[in-house]
Structures are given as structure tokens and as C-alpha cells.
Design a protein around this motif. Sequence first.
Motif, PDB file in Angstrom:
ATOM      1  N   VAL B 222       0.850  -1.194   0.000  1.00 59.54           N
ATOM      2  CA  VAL B 222       0.000   0.000   0.000  1.00 59.54           C
ATOM      3  C   VAL B 222       0.882   1.240   0.000  1.00 59.54           C
ATOM      4  CG1 VAL B 222      -1.804   1.259   1.242  1.00 59.54           C
ATOM      5  CG2 VAL B 222      -1.774  -1.255   1.290  1.00 59.54           C
ATOM      6  N   GLN B 223       0.620   2.142  -0.938  1.00 59.40           N
ATOM      7  CA  GLN B 223       1.322   3.420  -0.995  1.00 59.40           C
ATOM      8  C   GLN B 223       0.309   4.561  -0.967  1.00 59.40           C
ATOM      9  OE1 GLN B 223       3.873   3.228  -4.555  1.00 59.40           O
ATOM     10  NE2 GLN B 223       5.586   3.081  -3.116  1.00 59.40           N
ATOM     11  N   TRP B 224       0.610   5.570  -0.141  1.00 57.73           N
ATOM     12  CA  TRP B 224      -0.250   6.757  -0.060  1.00 57.73           C
ATOM     13  C   TRP B 224       0.559   7.938  -0.580  1.00 57.73           C
ATOM     14  CZ3 TRP B 224      -2.070   8.988   5.330  1.00 57.73           C
ATOM     15  CH2 TRP B 224      -2.897  10.098   5.105  1.00 57.73           C
ATOM     16  N   ASN B 225       0.083   8.543  -1.645  1.00 56.72           N
ATOM     17  CA  ASN B 225       0.826   9.629  -2.305  1.00 56.72           C
ATOM     18  C   ASN B 225       2.282   9.232  -2.575  1.00 56.72           C
ATOM     19  OD1 ASN B 225      -1.404  11.318  -2.426  1.00 56.72           O
ATOM     20  ND2 ASN B 225      -0.985  12.222  -0.410  1.00 56.72           N
ATOM     21  N   GLY B 226       2.459   7.977  -3.009  1.00 60.19           N
ATOM     22  CA  GLY B 226       3.773   7.506  -3.419  1.00 60.19           C
ATOM     23  C   GLY B 226       4.671   7.018  -2.305  1.00 60.19           C
ATOM     24  N   ALA B 227       4.254   7.181  -1.063  1.00 59.79           N
ATOM     25  CA  ALA B 227       5.087   6.749   0.074  1.00 59.79           C
ATOM     26  C   ALA B 227       4.586   5.414   0.621  1.00 59.79           C
ATOM     27  CB  ALA B 227       5.049   7.802   1.168  1.00 59.79           C
ATOM     28  N   TRP B 228       5.523   4.574   1.043  1.00 55.56           N
ATOM     29  CA  TRP B 228       5.162   3.296   1.645  1.00 55.56           C
ATOM     30  C   TRP B 228       4.221   3.489   2.816  1.00 55.56           C
ATOM     31  CZ3 TRP B 228       5.810   1.453   6.630  1.00 55.56           C
ATOM     32  CH2 TRP B 228       5.627   0.071   6.819  1.00 55.56           C
ATOM     33  N   PHE B 229       3.193   2.673   2.882  1.00 50.02           N
ATOM     34  CA  PHE B 229       2.287   2.726   4.032  1.00 50.02           C
ATOM     35  C   PHE B 229       2.203   1.382   4.743  1.00 50.02           C
ATOM     36  CE2 PHE B 229      -1.637   3.254   6.408  1.00 50.02           C
ATOM     37  CZ  PHE B 229      -1.518   4.564   6.850  1.00 50.02           C
ATOM     38  N   GLY B 230       2.394   0.307   3.983  1.00 49.96           N
ATOM     39  CA  GLY B 230       2.343  -1.018   4.598  1.00 49.96           C
ATOM     40  C   GLY B 230       2.456  -2.101   3.548  1.00 49.96           C
ATOM     41  N   ASN B 231       2.780  -3.295   4.000  1.00 49.92           N
ATOM     42  CA  ASN B 231       2.774  -4.462   3.116  1.00 49.92           C
ATOM     43  C   ASN B 231       2.383  -5.716   3.894  1.00 49.92           C
ATOM     44  OD1 ASN B 231       5.187  -4.339   4.523  1.00 49.92           O
ATOM     45  ND2 ASN B 231       6.371  -5.354   2.929  1.00 49.92           N
ATOM     46  N   PRO B 232       1.246  -5.657   4.610  1.00 52.93           N
ATOM     47  CA  PRO B 232       0.838  -6.828   5.403  1.00 52.93           C
ATOM     48  C   PRO B 232       0.477  -8.005   4.504  1.00 52.93           C
ATOM     49  CG  PRO B 232      -0.925  -5.194   5.347  1.00 52.93           C
ATOM     50  CD  PRO B 232       0.278  -4.551   4.717  1.00 52.93           C
ATOM     51  N   ASN B 233       0.630  -9.200   5.066  1.00 49.83           N
ATOM     52  CA  ASN B 233       0.385 -10.425   4.316  1.00 49.83           C
ATOM     53  C   ASN B 233      -1.001 -10.993   4.636  1.00 49.83           C
ATOM     54  OD1 ASN B 233       0.576 -13.540   3.888  1.00 49.83           O
ATOM     55  ND2 ASN B 233       2.331 -12.684   2.765  1.00 49.83           N
ATOM     56  N   GLY B 234      -1.687 -11.453   3.594  1.00 47.62           N
ATOM     57  CA  GLY B 234      -3.043 -11.974   3.755  1.00 47.62           C
ATOM     58  C   GLY B 234      -3.119 -13.316   4.463  1.00 47.62           C
ATOM     59  N   GLY B 235      -1.976 -13.949   4.671  1.00 49.17           N
ATOM     60  CA  GLY B 235      -1.988 -15.278   5.289  1.00 49.17           C
ATOM     61  C   GLY B 235      -2.375 -15.275   6.749  1.00 49.17           C
ATOM     62  N   GLU B 236      -2.310 -14.124   7.403  1.00 52.12           N
ATOM     63  CA  GLU B 236      -2.637 -14.071   8.836  1.00 52.12           C
ATOM     64  C   GLU B 236      -4.137 -13.973   9.117  1.00 52.12           C
ATOM     65  OE1 GLU B 236       1.194 -11.838  10.598  1.00 52.12           O
ATOM     66  OE2 GLU B 236      -0.581 -11.541  11.823  1.00 52.12           O
ATOM     67  N   MET B 237      -4.953 -14.108   8.101  1.00 51.32           N
ATOM     68  CA  MET B 237      -6.414 -14.026   8.275  1.00 51.32           C
ATOM     69  C   MET B 237      -6.881 -15.073   9.286  1.00 51.32           C
ATOM     70  SD  MET B 237      -9.164 -13.552   5.175  1.00 51.32           S
ATOM     71  CE  MET B 237      -9.366 -15.220   4.574  1.00 51.32           C
ATOM     72  N   ASN B 238      -7.643 -14.649  10.288  1.00 56.74           N
ATOM     73  CA  ASN B 238      -8.023 -15.555  11.366  1.00 56.74           C
ATOM     74  C   ASN B 238      -9.192 -16.471  11.019  1.00 56.74           C
ATOM     75  OD1 ASN B 238      -6.712 -13.016  12.600  1.00 56.74           O
ATOM     76  ND2 ASN B 238      -6.499 -14.574  14.198  1.00 56.74           N
ATOM     77  N   ILE B 260     -17.380 -11.757  -1.232  1.00 62.59           N
ATOM     78  CA  ILE B 260     -17.138 -11.768   0.212  1.00 62.59           C
ATOM     79  C   ILE B 260     -15.727 -11.238   0.453  1.00 62.59           C
ATOM     80  CG2 ILE B 260     -16.976 -13.183   2.308  1.00 62.59           C
ATOM     81  CD1 ILE B 260     -19.756 -13.426   1.310  1.00 62.59           C
ATOM     82  N   GLY B 261     -15.611 -10.200   1.281  1.00 66.22           N
ATOM     83  CA  GLY B 261     -14.321  -9.578   1.566  1.00 66.22           C
ATOM     84  C   GLY B 261     -13.739 -10.018   2.892  1.00 66.22           C
ATOM     85  N   SER B 262     -12.424  -9.875   2.997  1.00 66.60           N
ATOM     86  CA  SER B 262     -11.683 -10.323   4.182  1.00 66.60           C
ATOM     87  C   SER B 262     -11.708  -9.320   5.320  1.00 66.60           C
ATOM     88  CB  SER B 262     -10.224 -10.570   3.797  1.00 66.60           C
ATOM     89  OG  SER B 262      -9.584  -9.335   3.442  1.00 66.60           O
ATOM     90  N   GLY B 263     -12.037  -8.054   5.013  1.00 69.42           N
ATOM     91  CA  GLY B 263     -11.711  -6.973   5.945  1.00 69.42           C
ATOM     92  C   GLY B 263     -10.250  -6.588   5.797  1.00 69.42           C
ATOM     93  N   THR B 264      -9.890  -5.461   6.411  1.00 65.51           N
ATOM     94  CA  THR B 264      -8.550  -4.897   6.252  1.00 65.51           C
ATOM     95  C   THR B 264      -7.460  -5.907   6.605  1.00 65.51           C
ATOM     96  OG1 THR B 264      -9.473  -2.766   6.869  1.00 65.51           O
ATOM     97  CG2 THR B 264      -7.077  -2.959   6.888  1.00 65.51           C
ATOM     98  N   VAL B 265      -6.543  -6.112   5.678  1.00 65.11           N
ATOM     99  CA  VAL B 265      -5.408  -7.005   5.921  1.00 65.11           C
ATOM    100  C   VAL B 265      -4.523  -6.375   7.001  1.00 65.11           C
ATOM    101  CG1 VAL B 265      -3.377  -8.098   4.887  1.00 65.11           C
ATOM    102  CG2 VAL B 265      -5.494  -7.864   3.550  1.00 65.11           C
ATOM    103  N   SER B 266      -4.145  -7.188   7.982  1.00 63.76           N
ATOM    104  CA  SER B 266      -3.421  -6.642   9.128  1.00 63.76           C
ATOM    105  C   SER B 266      -2.553  -7.723   9.752  1.00 63.76           C
ATOM    106  CB  SER B 266      -4.437  -6.125  10.160  1.00 63.76           C
ATOM    107  OG  SER B 266      -3.795  -5.605  11.297  1.00 63.76           O
ATOM    108  N   ASN B 267      -1.320  -7.372  10.094  1.00 62.43           N
ATOM    109  CA  ASN B 267      -0.385  -8.315  10.706  1.00 62.43           C
ATOM    110  C   ASN B 267       0.045  -7.832  12.078  1.00 62.43           C
ATOM    111  OD1 ASN B 267       1.489  -9.164   7.638  1.00 62.43           O
ATOM    112  ND2 ASN B 267      -0.567  -9.728   8.308  1.00 62.43           N
ATOM    113  N   GLU B 268       0.321  -8.801  12.950  1.00 60.27           N
ATOM    114  CA  GLU B 268       0.786  -8.429  14.289  1.00 60.27           C
ATOM    115  C   GLU B 268       2.159  -7.768  14.248  1.00 60.27           C
ATOM    116  OE1 GLU B 268       0.244 -10.978  17.614  1.00 60.27           O
ATOM    117  OE2 GLU B 268      -1.539 -11.911  16.745  1.00 60.27           O
ATOM    118  N   ASN B 269       2.973  -8.159  13.290  1.00 59.60           N
ATOM    119  CA  ASN B 269       4.303  -7.573  13.150  1.00 59.60           C
ATOM    120  C   ASN B 269       4.188  -6.111  12.697  1.00 59.60           C
ATOM    121  OD1 ASN B 269       6.904  -6.833  12.523  1.00 59.60           O
ATOM    122  ND2 ASN B 269       7.107  -8.276  10.801  1.00 59.60           N
ATOM    123  N   ARG B 270       4.559  -5.211  13.573  1.00 59.96           N
ATOM    124  CA  ARG B 270       4.405  -3.783  13.279  1.00 59.96           C
ATOM    125  C   ARG B 270       5.185  -3.350  12.036  1.00 59.96           C
ATOM    126  NH1 ARG B 270       3.812  -0.009  17.782  1.00 59.96           N
ATOM    127  NH2 ARG B 270       2.213  -0.864  19.156  1.00 59.96           N
TER     128      ARG B 270
END
Lengths: 329, 329
Positions: B222-238, B260-270
Motif C-alpha cells: 500500500v502506498q499513499w501519495n507515493g510513500a510506503w504505508f504497509g505491506n501486510p500479508n493476507g496469510g494471517e487471516m483468522n 465476500i471480503g476479508s476486511g482490512t489485511v493486518s499483521n501483528e508484526n508492526r
Amino acid sequence: MKFATLKSDRPDGRLVVVSRDLSRAVDAGHLAATLLDAVERWDDVQAGLLALYDGLNAGAAENSFAFDPAACAAPLPRTWQWADASAFLNHGRLMERAFNTEPIPDFETIPVMYQGASDDFLGPRDDVPLPDESLGIDFEGEFGVITGTVPMGATAAAAQERVRLLVQVNDWSLRKLGPREMKTGFGFFQCKPSTSFAPVTITPDELGEAWHDGRVKLDLHVQWNGAWFGNPNGGEMNYSFGQLIAHAARTRRLSAGTVIGSGTVSNENRAAGSACIAERRVIEIIDHGEPRTEFMRFGDRVSMTARDAHGDAPFGTIDQQVVRAPAPD
Amino acid sequence: MKFATLKSDRPDGRLVVVSRDLSRAVDAGHLAATLLDAVERWDDVQAGLLALYDGLNAGAAENSFAFDPAACAAPLPRTWQWADASAFLNHGRLMERAFNTEPIPDFETIPVMYQGASDDFLGPRDDVPLPDESLGIDFEGEFGVITGTVPMGATAAAAQERVRLLVQVNDWSLRKLGPREMKTGFGFFQCKPSTSFAPVTITPDELGEAWHDGRVKLDLHVQWNGAWFGNPNGGEMNYSFGQLIAHAARTRRLSAGTVIGSGTVSNENRAAGSACIAERRVIEIIDHGEPRTEFMRFGDRVSMTARDAHGDAPFGTIDQQVVRAPAPD
């Protein structure tokens, strides 16, 4: 004009024009393949449909046939959007007591509305398959509108101009699932199985004075297993359909074929009865300290008919039986 | 197989098959008029589409042309149903802190899911018109699935068999509207404007090992105005997509074309960052006592690209600009 959709081998059925007295119908497929198609191309097809309707009422339509509500799907068997409000505040306030939930913020100034499933509506005589009798099976008698396209940010007045058709709805609910889903904040989902519709959808002009100020001022007669349950009037709606559509369109445009519901019709006058079981139960709790009416059982029937001052039923009748859903393959 | 929908003069666009490397496309209209049509008749059209795809990849498809993501609508420009979960519990727990809401009941054992609007999806390069910059404009990077028909009561395993295609989603949110809508119990509505989709939708086999246990195990960049914002992995889906579909089908059948959507992809690793601004803001509150990142402004861009271990992007890229919605007529 009055329309219905006959079941066919296609999922969106077959569009027919229905006579004013609901006795006769005539195929409209040469003008619009389906009701959704007609609503999407309303300005192009309206005049032709009106000519067909006038001819049918005059007894001059070729190939007309007896109208059979039992052959009907929902007017829109599926569509792109279904959003249902809770626009009768009397109902909402009683439901807060029923579910013992916090008062809804800004309830008297901002409509509440949930996004429902529009992929699989039930017809007026279809069985209602549900998985489990213990889920608190309940009906909810409502009115609704089918809109044309609505731009984002439309005013209530402009939104109301986009009303194309009126519908009569039974928004089935599973009451035991509702409170947990409300607590999640994500809203109703499993507690809202497929919604049912009366056979006939009508242009607002068909109601004459009974379509007034964006409200359907008809008594909605509800019978459960043949016994009177209520006949509340739609005129007590605290928000107009224009206001409800504008609420839905505040942050996005709405596609043609959007269906917006009123929420359960409810009157302050107790003599009008109720259009859902949950409301009667909370009144019983208020009066007697405990609910005395149970929810529906498999095999139960509910019928709903909106009637005008002459006793005529412009939408026809919803009359359905609740049945156990078949086990999946 | 890989598919896209090119914009055309029809609301559902024009179905094309896209080559594995996303360089070429070929019209598939002779096999299925639209992607929705293909999903509804999957068993009938699958073999023909696969032959076309194989020919395209071999350089043997007649009348192929360069694939242009900027010419794409959403793979399904509209469909019968869109339901979005919150299946990354790390995200959900952070959002509870962000919104200061009560813990969601049974969050670890029952998926939460809201019914979204499916009438008007945005394409991968479409501008995102919104009415007001002050509403807390946020993106949410997600994965999703498009299903065939699913019977009521399907098990998670049976439901997962009904996955036809995978999609990459930006579920736009207006954060200032969310908390009030959650408190009503009726769920998200105005806080969820039209949802956006990456240009290409793919069959699960295209991901090889990265489609595993009903999860898309790709990094979502994910990039916001060209800057890195995140790269979480979809494998952590509960929850798996099979579990999410089964949740949606507990009390009703689902029509083909359901997304059917997953909801926001999110990882515990900050170090993976975030796929929405609200999540970054709550982490800032935890770390610094206050949020330091504002929500989006008109003119801002967000891009989202899921990448595999080779750096390839099987869904292509969402790259959109937020703009002020035009005043309604």
C-alpha cells in the motif's frame, strides 16, 4: 401502472402489466425484458407501458390472461441494492425496550437504515425456508419504493422525484440473532434472511391521495395463521421516503433498481395492533411483565394485505408458510 | 485463469480474458457476455474460457490486444451481493481501541460481517468522488472472493468449494461516520461509499501455494501519495474464506456473483505497516498518546498491489485519486 413478475426459466422472471383490479395481465416483454430493465430504462419505456396498461384496463389488450398471484416471483426477484430503514419511531422505541439496547443516537433527526441482501428475494406465495425454529422467526410488514438512479448528495425533495414504484414487503427477521449482531456494530446479517414481496408493484399515482408527503397512507392488514394481528397505517411514518432515499445517497450514488424500505409499520394507537411479533411481545412485557406470544413455528402462515378506503388491495397479498430449510448437499 | 472487465457503453462492461503476465487480453464475449454471466454459468463456460486463456498465453489467440488496466471497470461493475468481514483480528482489536467501542462479542469464534452496497463498484483507476473532506476519508486494503451459488447452511469446507474467483479490494471508509452508525446497531451505511477493485480477477489455482487454507498468502503493498504505508500479508487471516462464506450462508442461500471480503489485511508484526489509516492512527495513539497521521484530502492518491514472492502482481494495481463529488443536479 401496475406490474408483476411471473416466474420463468430465467432468474429475473417475465415482466407483465397487471390491470388496475388485478384480474388480468399481459406480457410486456417486447417493451422491457424484466422489471429491472424497465426501471433502468424508465424514460424510454414508460409511455409504451402506459399504453399497454390503458389498453388492458379498457379490455382491449391482445393476449391478456387471468392474473395469478401464485405464479409470481417478487416484482424484482433480485436487484442491485436493498436498504431498509426504521422510519416508524413508535416501532423503534418499542424495539429498544424489547432488546434492552441503548437509545439510538439522533433517532428523531437522522434515519437509521441497514443494508440488506438483494440477491434472492422471495415471491408472495413462496415457502420461507429457515434453518432453525429456535431462532425467533418473525415477520415485519413494511412498505417500500423502487428508485431510478439517485445522485450522491440529492436532497430529500429531489430524491423523492426518483421514486419509480411502490412495493409491499415482509422483511423476515430472526430475533434471537439480532441483539448480538447489533452489539458487534456491524449490523444485521444472519438475522435478516431473504425478504418477501407482495405480487404487484405500482406507480405512486395509483394510490391517489393515499400517496402523500412521501408516505403510503394505507392500512397494512396482517394475519398470523388466519387470526388478526394488526392493521397499522403507513401514514405515521416519521421520515418520508424522500428523506430515506436522501439518507442512503449521502455518500454514494444509487443505481436504478434500488429498493428502500420503511421498516416495520407501527402506530401509536394500540388498537391498530402490530406488524411484527417482537413489537407485540414488548407491549405484553409492558402490560403484563412478560411476553405471552411466542415466535413462529414451521408450518405457520402469515398474510399481509395493504387496503385502501374501499377495501381494495393495490399490491395484492403476501401469504407465505415458514418451512424447515432442506439440508445442504 | 485471469479476467477483467473493460468499460463499454453497457453498465456491466465487456468481459476479457487476460494473459498470465497481464500484458495481453482477448475478448470473451462469445463465451459469456459479462463476468457476472460467466460466474452464473460457470460449469458451462469454464472449459471454453480456459481454452481461450491457454491460447492467449501461448501467443495463439486471434485478435488479442495490449491489456490496459486504465480501461478497466471493476471485474464486476455491479453484482447482487457484497458482504465484508473483519477477519484479521489484529485489525479488529486495534479498531476497538481506535473507536473506543465495547469488545465485539464472540469475536474470536464468530466472524463479524457487514452487508455492503454492490450496485456501483469503482474500477482500479477511477476517481473516488466523496462529498466532504472532513468525513475522515480512509482506504482499506483487502482480499475477497467471488462465489457461485451457495446453499443455506453450507459447511465451511463446502462453501470454500464454491469460490470461483479471487479479487483485491479497496473498501473505502468515512471514519467520522462509522462510530455513530455502529452505535445504532444497524451497522455501516453512509460510512461505506462505493468499493474499488483491482483490474484483474483470478481463479485460485493462479496463486499456486499462495492460495492456502482458504487464504491469500500475498503481501499487499500500500502506498499513499507515493510513500510506503504497509505491506501486510493476507496469510494471517483468522478465518478462512470458507468460514466467511459459511457465515454469510447460515440463514439464506447466496446467489452466484456474491463477493465476500476479508476486511482490512493486518499483521501483528508492526514492521508490516498498515492497510488503512485508522489502524496507523491507533498505533500512534498507543505509542505517542495521540494520532499523528491525518485522513486523506481531495487530490490524494492511494495505490495497492498484492505481490508474490517473485514480485509479480496477479491482480494488477489499484491506483486512485480522491476527488470532491460534483454537486447533484
